[in-house]
Design a protein around this motif. Structure first.
Motif, PDB file in Angstrom:
ATOM      1  N   VAL A   1      -7.819  -7.576   6.314  1.00 53.44           N
ATOM      2  CA  VAL A   1      -6.459  -6.982   6.368  1.00 53.44           C
ATOM      3  C   VAL A   1      -6.642  -5.752   5.943  1.00 53.44           C
ATOM      4  N   ASP A   2      -6.913  -5.259   4.760  1.00 54.25           N
ATOM      5  CA  ASP A   2      -6.962  -4.063   4.279  1.00 54.25           C
ATOM      6  C   ASP A   2      -7.979  -2.780   5.324  1.00 54.25           C
ATOM      7  N   HIS A   3      -8.848  -3.266   6.013  1.00 50.03           N
ATOM      8  CA  HIS A   3      -9.470  -2.687   6.921  1.00 50.03           C
ATOM      9  C   HIS A   3      -8.784  -2.351   7.973  1.00 50.03           C
ATOM     10  N   THR A   4      -8.318  -3.359   8.747  1.00 43.21           N
ATOM     11  CA  THR A   4      -7.123  -3.041   9.755  1.00 43.21           C
ATOM     12  C   THR A   4      -5.937  -2.230   9.427  1.00 43.21           C
ATOM     13  N   LEU A   5      -5.445  -2.258   8.228  1.00 41.12           N
ATOM     14  CA  LEU A   5      -4.542  -1.358   7.951  1.00 41.12           C
ATOM     15  C   LEU A   5      -4.982  -0.083   7.597  1.00 41.12           C
ATOM     16  N   GLY A   6      -6.007   0.115   7.238  1.00 40.01           N
ATOM     17  CA  GLY A   6      -6.725   1.384   6.904  1.00 40.01           C
ATOM     18  C   GLY A   6      -6.777   2.186   8.491  1.00 40.01           C
ATOM     19  N   ARG A   7      -7.168   1.206   9.339  1.00 41.15           N
ATOM     20  CA  ARG A   7      -6.962   2.116  10.772  1.00 41.15           C
ATOM     21  C   ARG A   7      -5.671   2.378  11.211  1.00 41.15           C
ATOM     22  N   VAL A   8      -4.693   1.745  10.868  1.00 36.29           N
ATOM     23  CA  VAL A   8      -3.214   2.102  11.119  1.00 36.29           C
ATOM     24  C   VAL A   8      -2.854   3.097  10.481  1.00 36.29           C
ATOM     25  N   LEU A   9      -3.315   3.216   9.018  1.00 31.80           N
ATOM     26  CA  LEU A   9      -3.048   4.521   8.314  1.00 31.80           C
ATOM     27  C   LEU A   9      -3.508   5.721   8.968  1.00 31.80           C
TER      28      LEU A   9
ATOM     29  N   LEU B   1      -3.849   6.372  12.026  1.00 24.99           N
ATOM     30  CA  LEU B   1      -3.078   6.808  12.924  1.00 24.99           C
ATOM     31  C   LEU B   1      -1.693   7.890  12.411  1.00 24.99           C
ATOM     32  N   PHE B   2      -1.512   7.898  11.170  1.00 22.55           N
ATOM     33  CA  PHE B   2      -0.501   8.668  10.663  1.00 22.55           C
ATOM     34  C   PHE B   2      -1.154   9.685   9.782  1.00 22.55           C
ATOM     35  N   ALA B   3      -2.298   9.661   9.781  1.00 21.34           N
ATOM     36  CA  ALA B   3      -2.823  10.851   9.127  1.00 21.34           C
ATOM     37  C   ALA B   3      -2.623  10.659   7.541  1.00 21.34           C
ATOM     38  N   ILE B   4      -2.533   9.478   7.079  1.00 22.10           N
ATOM     39  CA  ILE B   4      -2.388   9.067   5.476  1.00 22.10           C
ATOM     40  C   ILE B   4      -3.519   8.710   5.026  1.00 22.10           C
ATOM     41  N   GLN B   5      -3.883   9.347   3.971  1.00 21.65           N
ATOM     42  CA  GLN B   5      -5.224   9.332   3.383  1.00 21.65           C
ATOM     43  C   GLN B   5      -5.109   7.994   2.418  1.00 21.65           C
TER      44      GLN B   5
ATOM     45  N   LEU C   1       0.875  -1.012   0.036  1.00 28.45           N
ATOM     46  CA  LEU C   1      -0.056  -0.173  -0.177  1.00 28.45           C
ATOM     47  C   LEU C   1       0.714   1.273   0.055  1.00 28.45           C
ATOM     48  N   LEU C   2       1.849   1.442   0.727  1.00 33.29           N
ATOM     49  CA  LEU C   2       2.511   2.517   0.871  1.00 33.29           C
ATOM     50  C   LEU C   2       3.570   2.600  -0.507  1.00 33.29           C
ATOM     51  N   ARG C   3       3.841   1.556  -0.992  1.00 33.61           N
ATOM     52  CA  ARG C   3       4.657   1.655  -2.123  1.00 33.61           C
ATOM     53  C   ARG C   3       3.969   2.112  -3.362  1.00 33.61           C
ATOM     54  N   ASP C   4       2.737   2.348  -3.354  1.00 28.79           N
ATOM     55  CA  ASP C   4       1.717   3.142  -4.373  1.00 28.79           C
ATOM     56  C   ASP C   4       1.499   4.510  -3.942  1.00 28.79           C
TER      57      ASP C   4
END
Length: 203
Positions: A176-184, A186-190, A36-39
């Protein structure tokens, strides 16, 4: 004088996120996070994988170290305690350990800095940046709970990757994506990984 319509170059430094993958089950979270972060433009990832993390990559995803390292912008050897990310002068937005083993949790909680993952986490804490530990174990014993309390008191975020079901996921990938969305978040990443909660539906 003729004005140019070409947009100005973006001179802002990239947002740097440090990612650690350790030997707990759930390496899919670390791999998917890197994908996700790579893109995402303007985000630079710095990756470390522990030896046990490498074993789990093969066991759970049938992936090799090099396949995962290719997803990161910068790769550090977990034994290289002299790496740039071992210093507080290295500017980052924080660190995510996904998944985080109980051994890694204990090392962070007690400030052991016994490898580059735990040293980088120690630096993030001392510099008052965001540290997110996606801890994986069940059930927790008292030592696990006390270590999680210690990290929380130091400013870290304990984030067990527990799936939500209110969005009615249809696959493991959606969970998995739902959980990682919550993590992102936390860093204010859209992101657009999951729909936002709009309240309970009326009958």
């Amino acid at each position: 004088m003729v004005s140019s319509s070409r947009p100005a170059a973006d001179t802002r430094p990239p947002r740097r996120l440090i990612v650690g993958i350790t030997g707990a089950t759930g390496v899919i979270y670390g791999v998917r996070l890197l994908q996700l972060l790579r893109d995402m433009p303007g985000v630079e990832t710095h990756l470390m994988i522990s030896d046990a993390g490498v074993l789990n990559l093969h066991q759970e995803l049938e992936m090799r170290r090099k396949q995962v390292e290719a997803l990161a912008h910068v790769v550090h050897n977990v034994r290289d305690i002299g790496a740039a990310i071992a210093s507080g002068s290295f500017q980052s937005d924080g660190m995510i350990i996904a998944p985080c083993s109980m051994k890694t949790l204990a090392s962070v909680a007690n400030g052991l800095s016994d490898n580059l993952i735990t040293r980088a986490a120690d630096v993030v804490l001392k510099e008052r940046r965001r540290l997110v530990l996606m801890v994986r174990e069940t059930p927790f014993n008292l030592a696990h709970l006390r270590n999680m309390t210690s990290v929380t008191e130091m400013g870290g975020v304990i984030f067990p990757p527990l799936p939500g079901f209110y969005h009615r996921p249809q696959s493991i990938a959606e969970m998995v994506d739902h959980t990682l969305g919550r993590v992102l978040d936390l860093f204010a990443i859209q992101h657009t990984l999951t729909p936002r909660w709009n309240g309970l539906k009326a009958d």
